[in-house]
Scaffold this active site. Sequence first.
Site, short mmCIF file in Angstrom:
data_model
loop_
_atom_site.label_atom_id
_atom_site.label_comp_id
_atom_site.label_asym_id
_atom_site.label_seq_id
_atom_site.Cartn_x
_atom_site.Cartn_y
_atom_site.Cartn_z
N TYR A 39 0.97 -1.18 0.08
CA TYR A 39 -0.10 0.10 -0.16
C TYR A 39 0.87 1.42 -0.04
O TYR A 39 0.49 2.21 -0.53
CB TYR A 39 -1.06 0.03 1.17
CG TYR A 39 -2.13 0.81 1.23
CD1 TYR A 39 -2.95 0.69 -0.04
CD2 TYR A 39 -2.59 1.73 2.15
CE1 TYR A 39 -4.11 1.37 -0.06
CE2 TYR A 39 -3.63 2.69 1.88
CZ TYR A 39 -4.53 2.54 0.76
OH TYR A 39 -5.57 3.14 0.65
N LYS A 78 -3.21 7.86 3.50
CA LYS A 78 -4.35 7.68 4.49
C LYS A 78 -3.97 8.28 6.00
O LYS A 78 -5.07 8.68 6.65
CB LYS A 78 -4.76 6.30 4.66
CG LYS A 78 -5.21 5.92 3.25
CD LYS A 78 -6.54 6.69 2.53
CE LYS A 78 -7.27 6.03 1.26
NZ LYS A 78 -7.99 7.16 0.80
P1 NAD Z 1 -12.71 4.54 -7.57
O1 NAD Z 1 -11.74 4.56 -8.60
O2 NAD Z 1 -13.95 4.24 -7.93
O3 NAD Z 1 -12.84 6.29 -6.95
C1 NAD Z 1 -11.72 7.07 -7.04
C2 NAD Z 1 -12.09 8.35 -7.44
O4 NAD Z 1 -10.93 9.27 -7.24
C3 NAD Z 1 -12.51 8.26 -8.90
O5 NAD Z 1 -13.73 8.74 -9.12
C4 NAD Z 1 -11.41 9.21 -9.66
O6 NAD Z 1 -11.95 9.84 -10.71
C5 NAD Z 1 -11.15 10.01 -8.39
N1 NAD Z 1 -9.91 10.89 -8.57
C6 NAD Z 1 -8.65 10.60 -8.83
N2 NAD Z 1 -7.86 11.43 -9.17
C7 NAD Z 1 -8.70 12.67 -9.15
C8 NAD Z 1 -8.43 14.04 -9.10
N3 NAD Z 1 -7.25 14.46 -9.64
N4 NAD Z 1 -9.53 15.11 -9.22
C9 NAD Z 1 -10.52 14.46 -9.05
N5 NAD Z 1 -10.81 13.26 -8.85
C10 NAD Z 1 -9.89 12.38 -8.79
O7 NAD Z 1 -12.32 3.69 -6.34
P2 NAD Z 1 -12.60 3.69 -4.81
O8 NAD Z 1 -12.07 2.50 -4.37
O9 NAD Z 1 -13.95 3.79 -4.91
O10 NAD Z 1 -12.01 4.94 -4.04
C11 NAD Z 1 -12.88 5.83 -3.36
C12 NAD Z 1 -11.97 6.11 -2.06
O11 NAD Z 1 -12.10 5.02 -1.31
C13 NAD Z 1 -10.58 6.49 -2.33
O12 NAD Z 1 -10.22 7.36 -1.23
C14 NAD Z 1 -9.94 4.96 -1.90
O13 NAD Z 1 -8.38 5.36 -1.28
C15 NAD Z 1 -10.91 4.83 -0.56
N6 NAD Z 1 -10.93 3.25 -0.24
C16 NAD Z 1 -10.70 2.25 -1.16
C17 NAD Z 1 -10.87 1.04 -0.67
C18 NAD Z 1 -10.86 -0.15 -1.63
O14 NAD Z 1 -10.70 -1.36 -1.62
N7 NAD Z 1 -11.36 0.14 -2.87
C19 NAD Z 1 -10.64 0.67 0.63
C20 NAD Z 1 -10.67 1.70 1.51
C21 NAD Z 1 -10.80 2.99 1.06
#
Ligand code: NAD
Length: 265
Positions: A164, A171
């Site tokens: 990670y 985070k």
């Molecule tokens: P996702 O790819 O669907 O969402 C990430 C979003 O970030 C996308 O919509 C993308 O367009 C946006 N993004 C990236 N760069 C950007 C920028 N410069 N300007 C504007 N938007 C931007 O993936 P997700 O897993 O739904 O992620 C959403 C959140 O959840 C993130 O913070 C991620 O770290 C967190 N998260 C994800 C997981 C997992 O396992 N998927 C677990 C815990 C936390």
Amino acid sequence: MAEAASQRMGLFSNKIGLVMGVANDHSIAWAMSEALYAEGAELAFTHLPTPSGERRVKRLLEPRAPKLILPCDVQNDADIARVFQAVRDTYERLDFLVHSIAFAPPAEIRRPYVDTSRAGWHMAMDISVYSLVAVCREAMPLMPEGSTIVTLSYFGGEKVMPGYNVMGVCKAALEHSVRYLAWDLGREKKIRVNAISAGPMRTLSSAGISDFDQMRDHAAKKACLNRNVFPEELGSTGLYLLSHLSGGVTGELIHVDCGYSIVGL
Ligand code: NAD
């Protein structure tokens, strides 16, 4: 009967929210949006200003016909300002905000943390952490007292999760930003700011993490509930944190990970 159900007052009837971070129907922000729509919310959305990003989001949102689907690269202050001006012009206020955005160049996430480049570190922090600060600042003047903000984190911000890397450090910074923002926005306007630490989900973002499927399998085996989290469970915790049900809760990090993070094995 269906008509009566659709006309019932939901938890979010007459509430206006901005959802930042829907990329497709696997996005955690989409799970939250579906839960919010089911409770009567009016939602505006932003998307990354790329042709494919815009196409995907607009197709997904077509049946809902939201008034605002706006391009926004959170590294660009003018984009952020335009989004909040559009919300002001359209709705005159904002009751809640979902920040579900993170990014680091995949090569940076894959390399050991000690080898993170300066440029990669700055980019990851800017998009994944500073963006929350920037959008809170813009949202605050539009938000009535009692409004709410939620962001998304992961356990790799609390403990070392090999693979990670730089995102874990982002985070950690995001989670502590939530506490400082909860203080600032709470004192200023009684706005609450909280984070959800989500268990691993297959999304566009997680595809950039090496050995993600192994992490997911391991998480399911170790978790108290012996499984991984469902998107709807993230949606419903989002509802709780964004609604009056969590009225006394701010600066908090809620783990929605089937109990993974409490097990010492
Ligand atoms: P996702 O790819 O669907 O969402 C990430 C979003 O970030 C996308 O919509 C993308 O367009 C946006 N993004 C990236 N760069 C950007 C920028 N410069 N300007 C504007 N938007 C931007 O993936 P997700 O897993 O739904 O992620 C959403 C959140 O959840 C993130 O913070 C991620 O770290 C967190 N998260 C994800 C997981 C997992 O396992 N998927 C677990 C815990 C936390």
